[in-house]
Design an enzyme around this catalytic site. Structure first.
Site, PDB file in Angstrom:
ATOM      1  N   THR A  36      22.194   2.381  21.056  1.00  0.00           N
ATOM      2  CA  THR A  36      22.180   3.147  20.015  1.00  0.00           C
ATOM      3  C   THR A  36      21.123   3.596  18.443  1.00  0.00           C
ATOM      4  O   THR A  36      21.322   4.643  17.778  1.00  0.00           O
ATOM      5  CB  THR A  36      23.627   2.900  19.182  1.00  0.00           C
ATOM      6  OG1 THR A  36      23.351   1.767  18.572  1.00  0.00           O
ATOM      7  CG2 THR A  36      24.804   3.416  19.450  1.00  0.00           C
ATOM      8  N   ASP A 172      15.829  -5.584  17.308  1.00  0.00           N
ATOM      9  CA  ASP A 172      16.205  -7.070  17.694  1.00  0.00           C
ATOM     10  C   ASP A 172      15.342  -7.731  16.613  1.00  0.00           C
ATOM     11  O   ASP A 172      15.454  -8.930  16.440  1.00  0.00           O
ATOM     12  CB  ASP A 172      15.007  -7.896  19.037  1.00  0.00           C
ATOM     13  CG  ASP A 172      15.998  -6.558  20.371  1.00  0.00           C
ATOM     14  OD1 ASP A 172      17.395  -6.305  19.557  1.00  0.00           O
ATOM     15  OD2 ASP A 172      15.768  -6.001  20.906  1.00  0.00           O
ATOM     16  N   TYR A 224      13.736   1.762  30.268  1.00  0.00           N
ATOM     17  CA  TYR A 224      14.511   1.945  28.967  1.00  0.00           C
ATOM     18  C   TYR A 224      13.660   3.082  28.588  1.00  0.00           C
ATOM     19  O   TYR A 224      14.267   4.085  27.434  1.00  0.00           O
ATOM     20  CB  TYR A 224      13.649   0.331  28.185  1.00  0.00           C
ATOM     21  CG  TYR A 224      14.040   0.738  26.716  1.00  0.00           C
ATOM     22  CD1 TYR A 224      15.064  -0.135  26.432  1.00  0.00           C
ATOM     23  CD2 TYR A 224      13.009   0.959  26.272  1.00  0.00           C
ATOM     24  CE1 TYR A 224      15.831   0.127  25.449  1.00  0.00           C
ATOM     25  CE2 TYR A 224      13.762   1.349  24.481  1.00  0.00           C
ATOM     26  CZ  TYR A 224      14.509   0.330  24.016  1.00  0.00           C
ATOM     27  OH  TYR A 224      15.182   0.367  23.091  1.00  0.00           O
TER      28      TYR A 224
HETATM   29  C1  GLA Z   1      16.309  -3.677  23.542  1.00  0.00           C
HETATM   30  C2  GLA Z   1      15.516  -2.937  22.658  1.00  0.00           C
HETATM   31  C3  GLA Z   1      16.627  -2.917  20.789  1.00  0.00           C
HETATM   32  C4  GLA Z   1      17.526  -1.685  21.691  1.00  0.00           C
HETATM   33  C5  GLA Z   1      18.352  -2.891  23.076  1.00  0.00           C
HETATM   34  C6  GLA Z   1      19.945  -1.505  23.666  1.00  0.00           C
HETATM   35  O1  GLA Z   1      17.220  -5.470  23.417  1.00  0.00           O
HETATM   36  O2  GLA Z   1      14.998  -3.920  22.006  1.00  0.00           O
HETATM   37  O3  GLA Z   1      15.789  -2.512  20.439  1.00  0.00           O
HETATM   38  O4  GLA Z   1      17.812  -0.526  22.086  1.00  0.00           O
HETATM   39  O5  GLA Z   1      17.815  -2.961  24.092  1.00  0.00           O
HETATM   40  O6  GLA Z   1      20.437  -1.446  22.911  1.00  0.00           O
END
Ligand code: GLA
Length: 382
Positions: A36, A172, A224
């Protein structure tokens, strides 16, 4: 020895003498709100007790030398190497931070750094964001740079997006920087408004069991990026700035406007996941943490069926945890491997961990690593 003490002792044996500063930043799990963040939506991570520590001192020239306890390597780079694509591997996260600071106009001091970490690497617990944020704090401190804490996550994210080449969102780096012990971080990834939500799980007799499935987790790959691109394209088709701007009520009318079934499912995940974050925050704020389990489990189902980022190890861990009595369980992080979190009664956590281990053995998977984690502190001088 603590991780900070290990960074210090590594610093002294590599470079001689004590470091001038020492900073550490944590790994994270995300309670709910997956995929999200890059859709300008909501996330709810908390920091792990596992940390990455950086001990550092100034040097007189614009050059940076980094020693890593994990690899035993000592790598140096100068301004010439500060071009995206020039450096790879773990040092690119360090160099990316120097690059992002310099690109933003900061006078980054040359430095020697020593890095030690307790965060399992490649387990989806954000060891890379912890490294970026610990290095960033250490360099800001060393150079006396005027970079407000609230602006640090975006700068560390820029290092990862544009230097390392991983198109992650801001969750993160925000978790590593802003989290507080005993709280989950409710972050609006559009406004970057951050709210600390008290989360006393132990006081409610609850625990979060983290299950590292040890299934290979590689985010710097196409999957991703493909999810992110699909979401952005769908928002454009719908004439919206981001999928955040689509509500659950508007969803039935919006879905037929999307070209294909896969895109419809991706969009449905993001919209429903944002709702689940808000519902989780409402329950936590109302002092009803024992009721969030079904939201966690629904999040997993959505990530499995609609967003398609789970793998058999993640699904098996969730199913086994639920069958053994967990109140809810879901994959956490980007997916394609990595970790599951399960909400359990404190007393049930060992039994549930054992049930997951048994299920993994029966499926022929590598044995998982499990631990109970309480919401811990963000980046700090140590
Ligand atoms: C990874 C990315 C985050 C986020 C998550 C999924 O951890 O680094 O920015 O998009 O995936 O929620």
């Amino acid at each position: 020895m603590t991780v900070a003490a290990r960074a210090t002792s590594g610093f002294s044996s590599e470079y001689g003498g004590p470091p001038a500063v020492r900073w550490a930043a944590p790994g994270r799990v995300n309670l709910i709100g997956e995929h999200t963040d890059y859709n300008a939506g909501f996330v709810l991570p908390f920091a792990l007790p596992h940390r990455t520590a950086v001990a550092a001192s100034l040097v007189d020239s614009p050059s940076w030398t980094v020693w890593s306890e994990q690899t035993g390597d000592r790598i140096s780079f100068g301004p010439d190497e500060l071009t995206p694509g020039r450096l790879t591997g773990w040092v690119s996260y360090v160099a990316g931070v120097v690059w992002a600071l310099r690109s933003a106009g900061y006078q980054v001091p040359g430095a020697r750094l020593a890095v030690a970490s307790d965060i399992p690497f490649g387990a989806g617990l954000s060891s890379s964001a912890a490294l970026e944020c610990a290095v960033l704090s250490a360099l800001v401190d060393l150079g006396g740079l005027d970079l407000p804490v609230a602006d640090r996550p975006a700068l560390a994210q820029r290092a990862e997006n544009d230097f390392v080449g991983m198109p992650c969102g801001i969750m993160d780096q925000s978790a590593a920087t802003l989290c507080q012990a005993g709280h989950v971080l409710f972050l609006d990834c559009r406004s970057l408004a951050a709210e600390q939500i008290p989360c006393d799980l132990a006081g409610a007799g609850l625990a979060i069991l983290v299950i590292d499935t040890r299934a290979a987790h590689e985010l710097v790959d196409g999957e991703y990026a493909a999810r992110r691109t699909a979401c952005e394209a769908a928002a454009e088709t719908l004439g919206l700035p981001a999928l955040r701007d689509l509500t659950e009520t508007e969803l039935p009318a919006a879905l037929p406007r999307l070209a294909d079934e896969v895109t419809r499912r991706r969009v449905r995940h993001v919209v429903t996941e944002n709702q689940r974050v808000l519902a989780t925050v409402a329950l936590l704020t109302a002092g009803r943490p024992d009721e969030i389990g079904p939201l966690l489990t629904a999040s997993h189902a959505s990530l499995r069926d609609d967003f398609e980022v789970t793998v058999p190890e993640l699904d098996t861990a969730v199913e086994a945890a639920l069958a053994a009595g967990a109140y809810g369980a879901r994959m956490t992080g980007g997916g394609f491997g990595g970790c599951v979190i399960a909400l359990t009664a404190v007393s049930a956590a060992p039994r549930i961990a054992e049930a997951v281990e048994d299920a993994f053995a029966a499926s022929g998977f590598t044995a998982p690593v499990t631990f109970v984690a309480a919401p811990s502190a963000g980046a700090a001088a140590e």
